[in-house]
Design a protein around this motif. Structure first.
Motif: not given
Length: 321
Positions: A147-162, A303-311
């Motif tokens: 469906r998504c073409g990706g492989r399962p991977r562990p969650a990346a470390p989060g950026a600053l949520a604020w 930073g906010a855009a990366w956090e949004y993408h990651r989550t």
């Protein structure tokens, strides 16, 4: 597996076609104007690089991971260049709006060439196609989700949520001061008769406030799920491109304008050969505050855009995070 490969190749073909169309439209616009225009070389170079990188991704066997990784990186870099070159669309739109608002009698004032606009529109569309195609092609192989073409991977470390809140705060000095001027305030002004006489001074406030709202959407719940009071889509998930694409566009605009404006502003203030800033109607702190806030806004927005993408990058089919 075969289905994933087929989908990846179709997306790559569309992306290559988009890059070729961008290159052709840029060359056509250059021939019409007979002189370079902002972003011309970037559009040509990025579109050519994107097409070549995608062709390499399609041709190289999945077993050659390093080569495919380099080609994927080149494709993503080309997509960033296409976004950067296409981001000048914002200034084209502002020029047209200012022209109509000012009602100038000069028919050549703030002229915007349609061919140039078409090339920039194609660049933005090709950037999106290139990113999608690179994602599918680079992850081609065993263990990928159909469906998504990706492989399962562990969650990346989060950026600053604020970071989104910081980005919103840093976006406000420019529109707040500009709106104050439009309402008759003389804050930061030494020559009110000059500043207040500028036609359409409120127009740049619109994209600035849109950027403020977008900065909040990256970190607020309503940027991930539509509020229930929204007709038809209330309670459903917000499509990621609806937030991430404008974010990348805003980042490209800030990267293009903010550093150059800040450097130019500092040089102007410190150059004894130029007239004082007060003579053009502003206190020295006004342009420096605007330009410095734009630079910092870009950093926080990234930073906010990366956090949004990651989550928000989860896939319901493979639980990919």
């Amino acid at each position: 597996m075969a289905s994933t490969q087929r989908r990846g190749r179709v997306r790559a073909a569309w992306a290559v076609a988009g890059c070729a169309a961008t290159f052709a439209a840029t060359a056509f616009a250059r021939r019409r104007e007979r002189e370079p225009f902002p972003g011309e070389r970037l559009l040509k170079g990025a579109s050519a690089a994107g097409g070549l990188a995608l062709a390499a991704l399609t041709a190289v066997p999945p077993a050659r991971h390093r080569t495919r990784g380099a080609a994927e990186l080149a494709a993503r870099g080309a997509a960033a260049g296409l976004v950067q070159g296409g981001s000048h669309l914002l200034f084209d739109a502002l020029a047209v709006a200012l022209r109509r608002t000012a009602g100038t009698a000069d028919p050549d004032a703030a002229e915007v060439d349609p061919g140039r606009v078409a090339a920039r529109c194609l660049a933005l569309g090709s950037a999106a196609l290139t990113l999608v195609a690179a994602r599918w092609q680079a992850r081609e192989g065993a263990g990928t989700c159909p469906r998504c073409g990706g492989r399962p991977r562990p969650a990346a470390p989060g950026a600053l949520a604020w970071s989104g809140y910081v980005a919103c705060a840093l976006s406000l000095p420019y529109p707040v001061v500009k709106l104050a001027w439009e309402c008759g305030s003389d804050i930061g002004i030494t020559r009110p008769e000059v500043i207040h006489a500028v036609p359409g001074g409120w127009l740049p406030v619109v994209p600035a406030l849109a950027g403020s709202l977008l900065s909040l959407a990256l970190v607020r719940p309503w940027g991930r799920t539509f509020p229930r009071w929204v007709p038809a889509v209330g309670g459903s998930r917000v499509p990621r491109p609806l937030v991430l694409v404008p974010s990348c566009f805003g980042l490209a605009v800030l990267a293009e304008v903010a550093p150059a404006a800040l450097v130019a502003g500092v040089r102007y203030v410190n150059d004894p050969a130029t007239p004082p800033v007060e003579e053009i109607g502003l206190r020295p702190w006004v342009p420096l505050t605007f330009y410095a806030s734009w630079v910092l806004w870009g950093v926080a927005l990234a930073g906010a855009a990366w956090e949004y993408h990651r989550t928000t990058a989860g896939c319901p089919a493979c639980a990919r995070s």
